[in-house]
Enzyme design. Structure first.
Site, PDB file in Angstrom:
ATOM      1  CB  ALA A  42      -0.899  -0.007   1.223  1.00 53.80           C
ATOM      2  N   GLY A  64       0.664  -5.072   0.975  1.00 53.11           N
ATOM      3  CA  GLY A  64      -0.550  -5.198   0.162  1.00 53.11           C
ATOM      4  C   GLY A  64      -0.287  -5.890  -1.167  1.00 53.11           C
ATOM      5  CD  GLU A  84      -2.168  -7.642   3.100  1.00 48.57           C
ATOM      6  OE1 GLU A  84      -1.952  -6.489   2.664  1.00 48.57           O
ATOM      7  OE2 GLU A  84      -2.661  -7.854   4.215  1.00 48.57           O
ATOM      8  CD  GLU A 135       1.898  -5.460   5.735  1.00 45.03           C
ATOM      9  OE1 GLU A 135       2.726  -6.352   6.044  1.00 45.03           O
ATOM     10  OE2 GLU A 135       1.116  -5.582   4.780  1.00 45.03           O
TER      11      GLU A 135
END
Ligand code: DAK
Length: 263
Positions: A67, A112, A115, A135
């Site tokens: 992200a 992300g 993911e 993260e």
């Protein structure tokens, strides 16, 4: 066609659609715009009957580096509640594409990005790929399915190792722990991913969707409910042309010769 995400037909296998993420200056980091465009691309390939399989690809340097940290850093709690919903929904839209989906991972698939790859049915990585959930090094935890899809794929202890440490995993370790399915030379990542799903484009599309739905939904529930999902999906296929074609072909010509219409 979005600013950072486009859907293209593979030139040699036009029934294979490529969701190409292309924000190279930020290693394809998922900002709000990229997230929105991924959701739109997922909806497009899901509803277009000419698309029979999908490749997620970010180019040679990075699949997706996570992200967008710069966009996220100063958000308040209230803003994050909205931001997080959009990101989770976009990735869930990818996971729910009712067709075979493969992530072609070249370079970084972090946070992300890892993911997003977890939302595919299969993952093909180049030898130099790096995957991980870093993260924790930002003082947060995975937020787009990493705490849920990762342990379902590789088991809780390995998922906790990756999540607690935030370390990057090389392709060979990723293959060993089941995080990726195939490792190939970096320059072959895209073509190997296309080849993997191209096998299914002539298959019975509705049965493939039913198999995906039954496996994915079944994994989220108890065995009895999963078996019921399977039974209903199985029975539903008796409303398709491909079931009639497949069984008639077996009786008249033997196994494996049916030509399916996808209806
Ligand atoms: N965000 C923003 N910019 C990024 C970025 C990222 N994740 N990753 C890289 N970039 C930018 C860099 O800042 C740099 O920009 P400029 O300085 O050139 O303007 C450019 O991309 C090139 O990166 P580097 O210069 O750093 O390139 P290197 O080859 O040296 O290093 C790297 C590559 C991937 C190792 C490094 O860039 C890196 O560590 N990037 C961050 C990786 C990371 O921590 N990813 C996880 C992000 S957190 C949520 C759902 C999900 C999430 C959050 C909430 N909700 C649903 C609640 C997800 C969170 C994350 O993914």
């Amino acid at each position: 066609m979005g600013e950072f995400v486009r859907v293209e037909a593979d030139p040699e296998n036009p029934a294979v659609a490529v969701i190409r993420i292309d924000r190279p200056k930020a290693l394809n980091a998922l900002n709000g715009q990229v997230t929105k465009e991924i959701a739109e691309a997922a909806a497009q390939v899901s509803t277009d009957d000419s698309v029979r399989a999908v490749v997620l690809y970010g180019g040679e340097r990075a699949f997706v580096a996570g992200a967008d940290i710069k966009e996220m850093a100063d958000l308040s709690h209230a803003q994050m509640l909205n931001y997080s919903r959009a990101l989770q929904n976009a990735l869930t839209a990818v996971a729910r594409i009712p067709k075979p989906v493969v992530a072609a991972i070249s370079g970084f698939a972090l946070g992300g990005g890892c993911e997003l790859a977890l939302c595919a049915d299969f993952r093909v990585a180049g030898t130099k790929a790096r995957l991980g959930q870093p993260e924790i090094q930002l003082g947060v935890i995975p937020g787009a399915g990493g705490t849920q899809r990762l342990p379902r794929l590789i088991g809780p202890a390995k998922a906790k190792d990756l999540t607690f440490s935030g370390r990057h995993v090389r392709a060979e370790e990723a293959e060993r722990i089941g995080l990726v399915d195939r490792v190939v030379a970096d320059e072959e990542v895209y073509s190997a991913a296309v080849a993997l799903v191209a096998e299914y484009v002539e298959g019975p599309a509705i049965a493939l969707a039913a198999a995906k739905e039954a496996i994915d939904r079944g994994l989220e529930t108890d065995l009895d409910t999963g078996l019921e999902i399977e039974r209903l999906q199985f029975s539903g296929l008796f409303a398709t042309e491909d079931q009639k074609t497949g069984m008639r072909s077996f009786i008249e010509q033997g196994p494996g010769k049916a030509k399916f219409s996808g209806r």
